[in-house]
Design an enzyme around this catalytic site. Structure first.
Site, mmCIF file in Angstrom:
data_model
loop_
_atom_site.group_PDB
_atom_site.id
_atom_site.type_symbol
_atom_site.label_atom_id
_atom_site.label_comp_id
_atom_site.label_asym_id
_atom_site.label_seq_id
_atom_site.Cartn_x
_atom_site.Cartn_y
_atom_site.Cartn_z
ATOM 1 N N HIS A 63 71.093 76.390 54.829
ATOM 2 C CA HIS A 63 72.024 77.514 55.017
ATOM 3 C C HIS A 63 73.294 77.345 54.179
ATOM 4 O O HIS A 63 74.384 77.778 54.590
ATOM 5 C CB HIS A 63 72.390 77.678 56.499
ATOM 6 C CG HIS A 63 71.209 77.896 57.388
ATOM 7 N ND1 HIS A 63 70.586 79.107 57.524
ATOM 8 C CD2 HIS A 63 70.518 77.027 58.197
ATOM 9 C CE1 HIS A 63 69.575 78.998 58.380
ATOM 10 N NE2 HIS A 63 69.507 77.740 58.792
ATOM 11 N N SER A 132 64.027 78.104 58.420
ATOM 12 C CA SER A 132 64.999 78.671 59.348
ATOM 13 C C SER A 132 65.437 80.031 58.822
ATOM 14 O O SER A 132 65.801 80.169 57.643
ATOM 15 C CB SER A 132 66.213 77.739 59.499
ATOM 16 O OG SER A 132 67.155 78.292 60.393
ATOM 17 N N HIS A 157 69.192 85.465 54.972
ATOM 18 C CA HIS A 157 68.535 84.544 54.052
ATOM 19 C C HIS A 157 67.575 83.665 54.839
ATOM 20 O O HIS A 157 67.567 83.672 56.082
ATOM 21 C CB HIS A 157 69.549 83.666 53.290
ATOM 22 C CG HIS A 157 70.355 82.771 54.195
ATOM 23 N ND1 HIS A 157 71.627 83.107 54.642
ATOM 24 C CD2 HIS A 157 70.086 81.559 54.754
ATOM 25 C CE1 HIS A 157 72.095 82.150 55.413
ATOM 26 N NE2 HIS A 157 71.175 81.190 55.505
#
EC number: 3.4.21.97
Length: 708
Positions: A63, A132, A157
Site C-alpha cells: 500500500h 490486499s 488499488h
C-alpha cells in the site's frame, strides 16, 4: 541459459493472480466485509455497465503509493469471491528482485521438479505471498451502494503484501497468465474466458525505464520486509490460505508451506569441487610445496551433518598421507586460526611434509567461515604437541610446564592439640606452593593459635565442683529408683543438709503443692445420685498409677495394664449406678400409683400397710390388700430391677400366716420376709457368672442389698 537471456527474462513482466475476498469466509473485522451484491454493484458502476474495470488499478507494494510496480489487468466477481489478475512491469523493481534472489538460499534450492527454475518468480512468491484490496468501507449497505461523497471510486488499488488480512487471499506468480489462472480449481471455464478477455483488452506490454512508476528504492523494500517479520500468524495463515484456495493440488512457486530452516543445513561438497575451489582461491607462500594428492577429509563431527572441507591456510598446507597408512585409516589434518595451531602440522606431519615460513600472515589470524569439530582430548593433545614448536615459531613465547602443580595435602579431620608446635600462616602458604617439610611436625599444623595463658598475678580459678545427688524422701525409703533423686549444684553447699531435706525455705514444697492443686479439679470427682448414702460428698475417681514422666521399659507396660483394668471396673460401676437409678425411678412411680399412702425411704421402695388398716378392711383379705405388691412383683419379673430386692408373688395363705402387726407401727415384717425369700429364690435360679465383670457386679448388688 546465457546471461543475456537471464537478464531479458528478469525484466519480462510477471503475472500474479488470486482472490481479493472470499464470500464464504467471514473476516475478523467488520470493516473488511465485502458482500457479493456490493462488489457486483461497484463493478457495474466503475465498469460503466459491465462487470469489469474500465480503468486499470495500480499495483503497488504494501500500500505504498511510491512503490507502484504494475497494474491490475483483470478483476471479476466469480462464484467463490472477487478474483483479480495483475501484471508486474516495473524494470527497476524487477532488477532489485533479481539481485536479491541471487543471495537467497531458499531461492537457490529451486522449485518443484516439473517447474522450470525462475529466481524472480520464486523470490516474489516467498516475499509477497498475499494480496490486499484497498476499497471503500461497506459497513452500511446504503452508504456502500451510493457513490456520492468525496470518494466516488469504490476501488483504489491492489497491493502485494506479506500476508493479507482477509482469508484466502494467496498470491500465485507466473510468467503466463493462462498458467496462473489454471492454478485455481475454483475458477470455471467461463470465469477464465472472462478474465482472458479483460487482460487482452488491457494489454501487458513491458514499460520502459523512462515511464517506470516505481519511485522507491531497495531501502524502502527492506523496511517493508522488516515490518513483515513482526506478523506473528503469517506462516499459519499462509498455509490455511493455500489449502483453502486449493493450490496444494497443483504445482506452483508458492513457498507458504516450505520452512526456510531446512535451507540452513550445511551441504557436503564433493572432493573434486572442493579441490578445484582450493586450487583457485589459495595462494601458496614462498618456499611452500603444494601436495600432489588430494587433502584428507576432516574429522567427522558428532552430528550426522558432514561439514565441508576446509580451505587451506596461506601459511599452513595440509600434509600428504604417508604411504604406510591403509585406506581405512586416513591421516587427520586440521588448520586452525589460533597462533599456537600453526605448529600443529609440523609436529604431526610425516617426514616428507614441509611447513610454510617462520611468521604467519595477518590474514591467517582471522576466523574461517566454517569450523571443524574436535573432541576435547584431541584438542588438548594438539595444544600439547604445539608447545615444543611454539617458541621456535614465535620468539618470546613462554610455554607452560608440562607437569601440573602438585595438589595440596588434605586438611586434618580434627584440630591439633595444644601440645603440638605452633605453625604460622606463612609456613602453611610455603607448604602449599613448595616442598616444605616440617622437621618437628610431619603432618599439618593446626590453623589457630593456642589459648592465651592468664597473667601470673591472677589467682588460679578453683576447679568446678562435681554435682551430687540427694534423695527426696527419708533415708528409710530405698525402693525409689535413682531417677527420682534431686540434683543440686555446688552453690547450695553452704546450707545445711537438714534444710535441704525438709525443703529449705519452703519454696520447693510450695511449688509442689501448687502443682498438685492445679492438677486436681472438679473433673476428678466421681458422680453420685440422689438416694445414695454419700450423695453430696466429693468422691475422687480412681487414678491410674502412671509416672508423671510417662515411664519406660517394664513399668510402662504394667501401668498400662492396670489402667485398662481400672477402666473396665469404672465402666461396670457406672453401668450399675445407671441401672440402680433407673430402678429407683420406676419404683417411685409404682409406689405413687398404689391405692394406700406409702411411706418411702430414700433407700427402699417397699410398700408397708399398718395393722389397723389390715383389720378394718371390712372382709378384705391380706391378699387383696397386697394386690399392689403383686403388680410390683409382676413388673419385677418383667425386667424392672429394685434397689433393695426382687418382689415375688405371695399366696394368700402365706400372707394370713404372717399375722397382723402392731397398731401404729410403720414397719411391715411380712413383706420383708416375702422379699427376702424371693431374693433367695431369684439368686438360686440365676445362672453362674459368665466372666469376672459379671461376678463383680453380682457381689456389688449383694453388698448393696445388705446395706439396705
Amino acid at each position: 541459459m546465457t546471461m543475456d537471456e537471464q537478464q531479458s527474462q528478469a525484466v519480462a513482466p510477471v503475472y500474479v493472480g488470486g482472490f481479493l475476498a472470499r464470500y464464504d469466509q467471514s473476516p475478523d473485522e467488520a470493516e473488511l466485509l465485502l458482500p457479493r451484491d456490493v462488489v457486483e454493484h461497484w463493478l457495474h458502476a466503475q465498469g460503466q455497465g459491465q462487470p469489469s474495470l474500465s480503468v486499470a488499478l495500480p499495483l503497488n507494494i504494501n500500500h505504498d503509493d511510491t512503490a507502484v510496480v504494475g497494474h491490475v489487468a483483470a478483476m471479476q466477481s466469480v462464484r467463490d469471491g472477487l478474483f483479480c489478475l495483475g501484471c508486474v512491469t516495473s524494470p527497476r523493481f524487477l532488477e532489485i528482485v533479481r539481485r536479491a534472489s541471487e543471495k537467497s538460499e531458499l531461492v537457490s534450492r529451486g522449485p518443484v521438479s516439473p517447474l522450470q527454475p525462475d529466481k524472480v518468480v520464486e523470490f516474489l512468491s516467498g516475499s509477497y505471498a498475499g494480496l490486499s484490496l484497498s476499497s471503500r468501507r461497506c459497513d452500511d449497505v446504503e452508504a456502500a451502494t451510493s457513490l456520492s461523497g468525496s470518494e466516488t471510486t469504490p476501488f483504489k488499488h491492489v497491493a502485494l503484501c506479506s500476508v493479507g488480512r482477509r482469508r484466502g487471499t494467496l498470491a500465485v506468480y507466473g510468467r503466463d497468465p493462462e498458467w496462473v489462472t489454471q492454478r485455481f480449481p475454483d475458477l470455471t471455464a467461463a470465469d477464465r474466458d472472462g478474465l482472458r478477455a479483460q487482460w487482452q483488452r488491457c494489454g501487458s506490454t513491458a514499460v520502459d525505464a523512462s515511464g517506470d512508476p516505481f519511485r522507491s528504492d531497495s531501502y524502502g523494500l527492506l523496511g517493508n520486509s522488516v515490518d513483515a517479520l513482526y506478523i506473528r500468524e503469517r506462516l499459519p495463515k499462509l498455509r490455511y490460505d493455500k489449502q483453502l484456495v486449493g493450490v496444494t493440488e497443483r504445482e506452483s512457486y508458492v513457498k507458504a508451506s516450505v520452512s526456510p530452516e531446512a535451507a540452513c543445513v550445511i551441504k557436503a561438497a564433493s572432493a573434486e569441487r572442493s579441490g578445484d575451489s582450493r586450487s583457485q582461491a589459495a595462494t601458496p607462500a614462498a618456499g611452500a610445496r603444494v601436495p600432489s594428492s588430494s587433502p584428507s577429509p576432516p574429522v567427522e563431527p558428532p552430528s550426522p551433518v558432514q561439514p565441508p572441507a576446509l580451505p587451506a591456510s596461506p601459511s599452513v598446507l595440509p600434509a600428504e598421507s604417508p604411504p604406510s597408512l591403509s585406506p581405512s585409516e586416513p591421516a587427520e589434518a586440521a588448520s586452525m586460526s589460533h597462533p599456537l595451531s600453526a605448529a600443529v602440522p609440523a609436529a604431526t606431519a610425516p617426514p616428507g611434509a614441509t611447513v610454510a615460513g617462520a611468521s604467519p600472515a595477518v590474514s591467517s589470524l582471522a576466523w574461517p567461515h566454517d569450523g571443524v569439530y574436535l573432541p576435547k582430548d584431541a584438542f588438548f593433545s594438539l595444544l600439547g604437541a604445539s608447545r615444543s614448536a611454539a617458541p621456535v615459531m614465535y620468539p618470546g613465547a613462554v610455554a607452560a610446564p608440562p607437569s601440573a602443580s602438585p595438589a595440596p595435602l588434605p586438611l586434618p579431620s580434627y584440630p591439633a592439640s595444644y601440645g603440638a608446635p605452633v605453625v604460622g600462616y606463612d609456613q602453611l602458604a610455603a607448604r602449599h606452593f613448595a616442598d616444605y617439610v616440617d622437621p618437628h611436625y610431619p603432618g599439618w599444623g593446626r590453623r589457630y593459635e593456642p589459648a592465651p595463658s592468664l597473667h601470673p598475678s591472677y589467682p588460679v580459678p578453683p576447679p568446678p565442683s562435681p554435682a551430687y545427688y540427694r534423695r527426696r524422701d527419708s533415708p528409710g525409703g530405698m525402693d525409689e529408683p535413682p531417677s527420682g533423686w534431686e540434683r543440686y549444684d555446688g552453690g547450695h553447699r553452704g546450707q545445711s543438709q537438714k534444710q535441704h531435706r525438709h525443703g529449705g525455705s519452703g519454696g520447693h514444697n510450695k511449688r509442689r503443692k501448687e502443682t498438685a492443686a492445679a492438677s486436681s479439679s472438679s473433673s476428678d470427682e466421681d458422680l453420685s445420685f440422689p438416694g445414695e448414702a454419700e450423695h453430696g460428698r466429693a468422691r475422687k475417681r480412681l487414678k491410674s498409677h502412671v509416672n508423671s514422666d510417662g515411664g519406660s521399659g517394664g513399668h510402662a507396660g504394667s501401668n498400662q495394664q492396670q489402667q485398662q483394668r481400672y477402666d473396665e471396673l469404672r465402666d461396670a460401676i457406672h453401668e450399675l449406678k445407671r441401672d440402680l437409678f433407673a430402678a429407683r425411678q420406676s419404683s417411685t412411680l409404682l409406689s405413687a400409683a398404689l391405692p394406700s399412702a406409702a411411706s418411702s425411704s430414700p433407700t427402699t421402695t417397699t410398700v408397708c400397710t399398718p395393722t389397723s388398716e389390715l383389720t378394718s378392711g371390712g372382709g378384705e383379705t391380706p391378699t387383696a390388700l397386697l394386690s399392689g405388691g403383686a403388680k410390683v412383683a409382676e413388673r419385677a419379673q418383667a425386667g424392672v430391677v429394685n434397689a433393695s430386692c426382687r418382689l415375688a408373688t405371695a399366696s394368700g395363705s402365706e400372707a394370713a400366716t404372717a399375722g397382723p402387726s402392731t397398731a401404729g407401727s410403720s414397719s411391715c415384717p411380712a413383706s420383708v420376709v416375702l422379699a427376702a425369700a424371693a431374693a433367695q429364690a431369684a439368686a438360686a435360679s440365676q445362672s453362674p457368672p459368665k466372666d469376672m465383670v459379671d461376678l463383680n457386679r453380682r457381689i456389688f448388688v449383694a453388698a448393696l442389698n445388705k446395706l439396705e
